[in-house]
Write an enzyme that holds these catalytic residues in place. Structure first.
Site, short mmCIF file in Angstrom:
data_model
loop_
_atom_site.label_atom_id
_atom_site.label_comp_id
_atom_site.label_asym_id
_atom_site.label_seq_id
_atom_site.Cartn_x
_atom_site.Cartn_y
_atom_site.Cartn_z
N HIS A 82 19.23 21.62 48.51
CA HIS A 82 18.60 20.30 48.48
C HIS A 82 18.84 19.67 47.11
CE1 HIS A 82 15.79 17.09 49.47
NE2 HIS A 82 15.49 17.13 48.18
N ASP A 161 4.52 14.37 55.91
CA ASP A 161 5.37 13.94 54.80
C ASP A 161 6.07 12.63 55.13
OD1 ASP A 161 6.80 14.27 52.25
OD2 ASP A 161 8.52 14.26 53.60
N ARG A 168 4.22 6.25 49.79
CA ARG A 168 4.49 6.39 48.34
C ARG A 168 5.57 5.41 47.91
NH1 ARG A 168 6.48 12.06 48.18
NH2 ARG A 168 6.92 11.63 46.01
N SER A 183 6.65 17.47 48.99
CA SER A 183 7.39 16.73 50.01
C SER A 183 8.70 17.46 50.34
CB SER A 183 7.68 15.32 49.47
OG SER A 183 8.67 14.68 50.23
N LYS A 187 9.41 20.29 53.93
CA LYS A 187 10.48 20.12 54.92
C LYS A 187 11.40 21.34 54.93
CE LYS A 187 11.09 16.12 53.05
NZ LYS A 187 11.29 14.80 52.52
N1 URA Z 1 12.86 13.56 48.27
C1 URA Z 1 11.88 13.92 49.14
O1 URA Z 1 12.14 14.44 50.21
N2 URA Z 1 10.61 13.69 48.77
C2 URA Z 1 10.27 13.14 47.59
O2 URA Z 1 9.10 12.99 47.33
C3 URA Z 1 11.29 12.77 46.70
C4 URA Z 1 12.59 13.00 47.07
#
Ligand code: URA
Length: 425
Positions: A82, A161, A168, A183, A187
């Site tokens: 990621h 999320d 947000r 967040s 995932k």
């Molecule tokens: N990427 C995400 O999935 N969440 C965040 O809060 C920031 C970047």
């Protein structure tokens, strides 16, 4: 339990209890806590923080809001990457097939660009026919048959999320480290990968502008992953200047294919290989040789199968923007700085990115770099080429660029920042 007492606890710098956290995430997902109440809580968290115990519980509550995927039936170990997002960050495109070619399964749930940062799905959608949205069964099938899949996360994965991130985004609360960490990790943990490598970007083009903030985000996420049984490591990587020589959707696909063909810019190749080694190590495939898999074409073979399996025509010409504008170097000397944020904003203004989630993007738009920091440039020679289908945007994009680069006198010493700055495990 009520929203106001939860907000007051954090407003007054208190520690949220596990019960408060579980309740507020569940009630927000169900619509019982209103957007304005969650906005107030998110702002209180941004201002007053959360400790590691609170962050772990917050992450667990977001995972519990939806389904968990299960790759236990696969014969290969799963490993994922990621990136926290940057400019010209096309690394997922060559990386996923490369790691699959070395024997791992790569379930890569990816996102779209927002603001100045690009998104993997937008890039891949510039390939004619390619589909980002797969059912869970289709995703597993592509992963099982090709070794890698890059697709959008389904609606069932961490729905809390999805709702909170959208909120947000419009309330100035994206940049809170506890909220970013929970967040991303909710995932990734719900996705069910066995190993995870985090590419935490640091510099002007990244969420984290300083190495201290990047360290804090990385170590929070590594702890969350490790505590959940996911073998997790993080690399802190440079995002002061764009990665490679392109920022924009089809432009970056073209550059990624060059890497898979054994060429491509050195920084993109170096970072792809560094992340591949980490992903393979974390998956227990320590003897794999990603350099060989790039050189012998096996990574390219996986790319072709993976793209075709999602409807993409790998041999079709990529879209090209209708108009180009070349920015010339104003003087001769050494390019000492080329700012990632400014280039990202220019690419975005040209149509490569979106201001709101529902906006379309132009496949061919973006910025091509003709030099990188450390290179010698000559007055009157091309420094950047801007690409767009909407030439009325050129002036708007050029407005992002007056302070985007520095050129020092020829012969000035230049020390390059390494692409990989630190490793946190
Ligand atoms: N990427 C995400 O999935 N969440 C965040 O809060 C920031 C970047």
């Amino acid at each position: 339990m009520d929203a106001i007492s939860v907000i007051r606890t954090k407003r007054d710098r208190g520690e949220l209890t596990p019960e408060q956290i579980d309740w507020v995430i569940d009630a927000y997902t169900r619509g019982e806590v209103a957007d304005e109440q969650m906005s107030a809580l998110a702002m209180a968290i941004l201002l007053n923080g959360m400790n590691r115990t609170e962050i772990a519980r917050w992450t667990a509550a977001m995972i519990a809001s939806g389904e968990r995927m299960d790759f236990a039936a696969l014969s290969r170990p799963t490993t994922d990457k990621h990136s926290t997002g940057g400019v010209g960050d096309k690394i997922t495109l060559p990386l996923a097939p490369l790691v699959a070619a070395c024997g791992a399964a790569v379930p890569q749930l990816s996102g779209r660009g927002l603001g100045h940062t690009g998104g993997t799905l937008d890039k891949l959608e510039s390939i004619p026919g390619w589909r980002a949205h797969l059912s869970n069964e289709e995703m597993l099938h592509v992963l099982d048959t090709t070794g890698a899949v890059i697709c959008a996360a389904g609606d069932g994965l961490a729905p809390a999320d999805k709702k909170l991130y959208a909120l947000r985004d419009v309330t100035g609360t994206v940049e809170a480290i506890p909220l970013i960490a929970s967040s991303i990790m909710s995932k990734k943990i719900a996705e069910g990968t066995g190993a995870l490598v985090l590419d935490v970007k640091v510099g002007s083009g990244a969420f984290m502008k300083t190495i201290e903030d990047a360290r804090e985000l990385a170590s929070t996420m590594v702890a969350l992953g490790t505590d959940s049984g996911v073998r997790t490591v993080a690399l802190l990587t440079d995002m002061a200047t764009p990665l490679g020589l392109t920022a924009g959707n089809a432009l970056e696909v073209r550059e990624s294919v060059e890497v898979l063909a054994g060429g491509g810019p050195k920084d993109v190749v170096d970072l792809t290989l560094a992340l591949a080694r980490e992903m393979l190590d974390a998956a227990g495939l320590k003897d794999a040789d990603p350099e060989k898999a790039l050189a012998d074409g096996s990574a390219m073979d996986v790319w072709r199968r993976m793209i075709s399996a999602q409807g993409g025509d790998v041999d079709a010409p990529l879209p090209v923007a209708r108009e180009q504008h070349v920015v010339m170097a104003p003087s001769t000397g050494v390019l000492t700085r080329l700012d990632a944020y400014d280039i990202g904003v220019a690419a975005w203004r040209l149509g490569a990115g979106r201001a709101r989630k529902e906006d379309p993007v132009q496949a061919g738009a973006g910025v091509e770099l003709h030099a990188k920091p450390g290179d010698t440039v000559t007055a009157g020679q091309p420094l950047l080429t801007l690409h767009t289908d909407t030439p009325e945007k050129f002036d708007y994009a050029l407005g992002a660029l007056p302070d985007a680069y520095d050129i020092a006198q020829a012969g000035t010493a230049f020390t390059a920042t390494p692409v990989v700055r630190e490793r946190i495990a």
